[in-house]
Design an enzyme around this catalytic site. Sequence first.
Site, mmCIF file in Angstrom:
data_model
loop_
_atom_site.group_PDB
_atom_site.id
_atom_site.type_symbol
_atom_site.label_atom_id
_atom_site.label_comp_id
_atom_site.label_asym_id
_atom_site.label_seq_id
_atom_site.Cartn_x
_atom_site.Cartn_y
_atom_site.Cartn_z
ATOM 1 N N THR A 67 84.102 12.616 -51.776
ATOM 2 C CA THR A 67 84.130 11.288 -52.363
ATOM 3 C C THR A 67 85.536 10.732 -52.198
ATOM 4 O OG1 THR A 67 83.517 9.981 -54.293
ATOM 5 C CG2 THR A 67 84.481 12.145 -54.749
ATOM 6 N N LYS A 71 86.433 10.629 -47.551
ATOM 7 C CA LYS A 71 85.247 10.493 -46.688
ATOM 8 C C LYS A 71 85.587 10.330 -45.207
ATOM 9 C CE LYS A 71 81.945 8.750 -50.091
ATOM 10 N NZ LYS A 71 80.912 7.768 -50.404
ATOM 11 N N ASP A 107 74.648 8.557 -47.766
ATOM 12 C CA ASP A 107 74.672 7.365 -48.637
ATOM 13 C C ASP A 107 73.641 6.327 -48.170
ATOM 14 O OD1 ASP A 107 76.606 8.137 -50.476
ATOM 15 O OD2 ASP A 107 78.266 7.304 -49.314
ATOM 16 N N GLY A 132 79.419 -7.332 -48.795
ATOM 17 C CA GLY A 132 80.370 -6.219 -48.750
ATOM 18 C C GLY A 132 80.560 -5.641 -47.367
ATOM 19 N N ALA A 133 81.751 -5.053 -47.172
ATOM 20 C CA ALA A 133 82.082 -4.457 -45.876
ATOM 21 C C ALA A 133 82.939 -3.211 -46.071
ATOM 22 C CB ALA A 133 82.804 -5.481 -45.000
ATOM 23 N N GLY A 134 82.754 -2.526 -47.200
ATOM 24 C CA GLY A 134 83.491 -1.281 -47.456
ATOM 25 C C GLY A 134 82.674 -0.084 -46.980
ATOM 26 N N ALA A 136 80.430 1.899 -48.561
ATOM 27 C CA ALA A 136 79.003 1.901 -48.889
ATOM 28 C C ALA A 136 78.260 0.921 -47.987
ATOM 29 C CB ALA A 136 78.800 1.529 -50.361
ATOM 30 N N GLY A 250 71.244 0.940 -58.302
ATOM 31 C CA GLY A 250 72.078 1.873 -57.543
ATOM 32 C C GLY A 250 71.816 3.335 -57.863
HETATM 33 P P1 NDP Z 1 85.127 -0.239 -50.986
HETATM 34 O O1 NDP Z 1 86.355 -0.330 -51.811
HETATM 35 O O2 NDP Z 1 85.166 0.498 -49.683
HETATM 36 O O3 NDP Z 1 84.586 -1.743 -50.682
HETATM 37 C C1 NDP Z 1 84.515 -2.672 -51.695
HETATM 38 C C2 NDP Z 1 83.786 -3.931 -51.216
HETATM 39 O O4 NDP Z 1 83.627 -4.785 -52.348
HETATM 40 C C3 NDP Z 1 84.542 -4.748 -50.176
HETATM 41 O O5 NDP Z 1 83.627 -5.367 -49.297
HETATM 42 C C4 NDP Z 1 85.252 -5.803 -51.036
HETATM 43 O O6 NDP Z 1 85.518 -7.005 -50.348
HETATM 44 C C5 NDP Z 1 84.206 -6.063 -52.066
HETATM 45 N N1 NDP Z 1 84.750 -6.614 -53.314
HETATM 46 C C6 NDP Z 1 85.345 -5.924 -54.328
HETATM 47 N N2 NDP Z 1 85.695 -6.767 -55.318
HETATM 48 C C7 NDP Z 1 85.314 -8.011 -54.914
HETATM 49 C C8 NDP Z 1 85.397 -9.298 -55.514
HETATM 50 N N3 NDP Z 1 85.926 -9.485 -56.716
HETATM 51 N N4 NDP Z 1 84.893 -10.355 -54.818
HETATM 52 C C9 NDP Z 1 84.323 -10.180 -53.610
HETATM 53 N N5 NDP Z 1 84.226 -8.980 -52.983
HETATM 54 C C10 NDP Z 1 84.711 -7.910 -53.646
HETATM 55 O O7 NDP Z 1 84.023 0.382 -51.949
HETATM 56 P P2 NDP Z 1 82.726 1.233 -51.549
HETATM 57 O O8 NDP Z 1 82.067 0.586 -50.382
HETATM 58 O O9 NDP Z 1 83.067 2.675 -51.457
HETATM 59 O O10 NDP Z 1 81.825 1.070 -52.856
HETATM 60 C C11 NDP Z 1 81.194 -0.158 -53.172
HETATM 61 C C12 NDP Z 1 80.267 0.067 -54.349
HETATM 62 O O11 NDP Z 1 79.193 0.911 -53.960
HETATM 63 C C13 NDP Z 1 80.942 0.740 -55.546
HETATM 64 O O12 NDP Z 1 80.489 0.123 -56.724
HETATM 65 C C14 NDP Z 1 80.429 2.172 -55.498
HETATM 66 O O13 NDP Z 1 80.350 2.760 -56.782
HETATM 67 C C15 NDP Z 1 79.034 1.942 -54.930
HETATM 68 N N6 NDP Z 1 78.485 3.118 -54.286
HETATM 69 C C16 NDP Z 1 77.260 3.536 -54.719
HETATM 70 C C17 NDP Z 1 76.664 4.626 -54.176
HETATM 71 C C18 NDP Z 1 75.332 5.037 -54.686
HETATM 72 O O14 NDP Z 1 74.875 6.136 -54.336
HETATM 73 N N7 NDP Z 1 74.668 4.216 -55.488
HETATM 74 C C19 NDP Z 1 77.302 5.429 -53.095
HETATM 75 C C20 NDP Z 1 78.585 4.880 -52.679
HETATM 76 C C21 NDP Z 1 79.144 3.771 -53.263
HETATM 77 P P3 NDP Z 1 86.886 -7.216 -49.511
HETATM 78 O O15 NDP Z 1 86.665 -6.531 -48.185
HETATM 79 O O16 NDP Z 1 86.992 -8.677 -49.410
HETATM 80 O O17 NDP Z 1 87.992 -6.574 -50.318
#
Ligand code: NDP
Length: 284
Positions: A67, A71, A107, A132-134, A136, A250
């Site tokens: 985690t 990753k 995931d 989103g583009a992180g 997950a 989720g």
């Molecule tokens: P990252 O930090 O890699 O990505 C976060 C994403 O959220 C980015 O696209 C970011 O946009 C966007 N973001 C965050 N805050 C804002 C905001 N205020 N306004 C607009 N966009 C925002 O996180 P992860 O991808 O690792 O995780 C994302 C979510 O998924 C988390 O809540 C995590 O807990 C959940 N998750 C759930 C899993 C499950 O099994 N249910 C497994 C893995 C993750 P920007 O690029 O513009 O910063």
Amino acid sequence: MPTNYKAELTGVLGQPVAENPTGVMQEAAFAECGLDWRYLTMEVSPANLGAAMQGVRAFGMRGINLTIPHKVAVIPYLDGLSEEARVIGAVNTVVRRGDELIGENTDGKGFLRGVRQDGGMDPRGKRAVMLGAGGAARAIATELLMAGVTDLLVVNRSVERGEAMVRHLQEGTKGPIRFAPWVGTYAVPGDADLFVNATSIGLYPNVSDCPDVDLVEAKESLLVCDAVFNPPVTGLIAKAKGRGLRVLDGLSMLVYQGVIGFELWTGVKAPEAVMKEALEKALQ
Ligand code: NDP
């Protein structure tokens, strides 16, 4: 209690990791299936990841989860990657095959299983929109493209990050993925079949936050999914329910990624209901 004290070991490496609920779910599954296996929750700093991976090999661990923040960083310590993990560029599950450690990413697969089993939707031929583009988002998008969606629109606040992810996944999957910047209120288009929040908006402790989206044009059959699992009922899920739309929380993704990991490690069919119940209790 076993008499030879030789349990098979699995676990999770992360930092911070103390609040990671996966151990509760996996231990419940091991107990239910009568397996003498353990799941260890291990705090490992980025500087110690290499040493920890040597430990995984030395202890003959059967599998591990990774985690935040490991990753991507774990990849050089592995002997191979599944096709999905290679495209995603991140690993959340490591499986021992003989002497080799192989990286997988469950995931997105967990998300997809939730869409099919709990959401009652086959994504093939469907139009999807994802916020989103992180990490997950990358995993979910890869699996949706591999499952045959006809269109995947990625909407993200950071244009640079969103465009980079879309370029990467276009090259990796040759699938129909495109990008739109997230400016102001995002109106979910009326032709979308599946809408996914893969941002961290609404995640505990910021539970009153909700993605700034408008569901007025959404069609009746739209399935609204949230990757955020804590709390299970996010602002988005509540809003979608209020509009009478179908929802997928989720928790479903979290349970199924664990179910898939359990089955990869043990070769035994996972007790899904037991795992879900254990997780729900842990998150209460
Ligand atoms: P990252 O930090 O890699 O990505 C976060 C994403 O959220 C980015 O696209 C970011 O946009 C966007 N973001 C965050 N805050 C804002 C905001 N205020 N306004 C607009 N966009 C925002 O996180 P992860 O991808 O690792 O995780 C994302 C979510 O998924 C988390 O809540 C995590 O807990 C959940 N998750 C759930 C899993 C499950 O099994 N249910 C497994 C893995 C993750 P920007 O690029 O513009 O910063």
